[in-house]
Write an enzyme that holds these catalytic residues in place. Structure first.
Site, mmCIF file in Angstrom:
data_model
loop_
_atom_site.group_PDB
_atom_site.id
_atom_site.type_symbol
_atom_site.label_atom_id
_atom_site.label_comp_id
_atom_site.label_asym_id
_atom_site.label_seq_id
_atom_site.Cartn_x
_atom_site.Cartn_y
_atom_site.Cartn_z
ATOM 1 N N HIS A 111 0.846 -1.191 0.000
ATOM 2 C CA HIS A 111 0.000 0.000 0.000
ATOM 3 C C HIS A 111 0.883 1.243 0.000
ATOM 4 O O HIS A 111 1.937 1.277 0.637
ATOM 5 C CB HIS A 111 -0.901 0.025 1.232
ATOM 6 N N GLU A 140 0.681 4.063 1.479
ATOM 7 C CA GLU A 140 0.957 4.637 2.791
ATOM 8 C C GLU A 140 2.002 3.821 3.549
ATOM 9 O O GLU A 140 2.902 4.387 4.176
ATOM 10 C CB GLU A 140 -0.337 4.722 3.629
ATOM 11 N N CYS A 163 -5.605 2.001 5.844
ATOM 12 C CA CYS A 163 -6.172 0.783 6.419
ATOM 13 C C CYS A 163 -5.492 0.519 7.758
ATOM 14 O O CYS A 163 -4.591 1.254 8.174
ATOM 15 C CB CYS A 163 -5.969 -0.391 5.463
ATOM 16 N N CYS A 192 -1.693 0.252 7.366
ATOM 17 C CA CYS A 192 -1.067 1.540 7.058
ATOM 18 C C CYS A 192 -1.147 2.494 8.241
ATOM 19 O O CYS A 192 -0.203 3.235 8.513
ATOM 20 C CB CYS A 192 -1.700 2.151 5.817
#
Length: 160
Positions: free
Chosen positions: A57, A59, A87, A90
């Site tokens: 991801h 992030e 999420c 993250c």
């Protein structure tokens, strides 16, 4: 906690990066790290491809890069702008890296409505605030913000 014109500017920049990712066939997520003076320190697109890394991801990858590049003092004064709510994974990375502030576009709830149970994005409907509130360090959160703009890039991307 309210947003500023700077927040809107950098958040829209994260949307543009997410659109660039989608144009390349990459999952349409992006994150930008900005220091206390408004200087962009790093940008990151989703890193699922080429290795199909489900933990890639934007992030999380950005936080790994930032944590190995900048001091805790610098990171504490930074804001991460992200096209979608971090999420749980993250948000944990933001917390452990020590970034002081997060501004995001689309909520996890809205993203889950758009992606459904897509095998490449089985979205958790867990607010990042819940993750941060479980910790011992304060992380300021602003979002969802400009959510309708944020989700435009997702409208067709997740359809089979």
């Amino acid at each position: 906690m309210s947003h500023t014109e700077r927040d809107l500017h950098f958040l829209r920049d994260s949307f543009r990066l997410a659109e660039q990712a989608a144009e390349q066939g990459i999952h349409p997520f992006a994150a930008i790290l900005v220091d206390a003076d408004g200087k962009v320190l790093m940008e990151q697109l989703n890193a699922f491809l080429p290795d199909h890394d489900m933990t890639g991801h934007a992030e999380r990858v950005l936080m790994t890069r930032a944590n190995t590049t900048f001091s805790p003092e610098v990171l504490a004064g930074c804001t991460m702008y992200t096209s979608a709510e971090p999420c749980a994974m993250c948000a944990g990375a933001v917390y452990w890296a020590g970034v002081g502030r997060v501004v995001y576009g689309a909520s996890e709830k809205r993203l889950k409505e758009l992606t459904g149970n897509h095998p490449e994005n089985p979205t958790l409907d867990l607010p990042c605030r819940t993750v941060f509130e479980s910790g011992q360090r304060k992380v300021e959160v602003i979002g969802p913000l400009l959510e309708d703009e944020s989700v435009q890039v997702h409208a067709d991307f997740w359809k089979d």
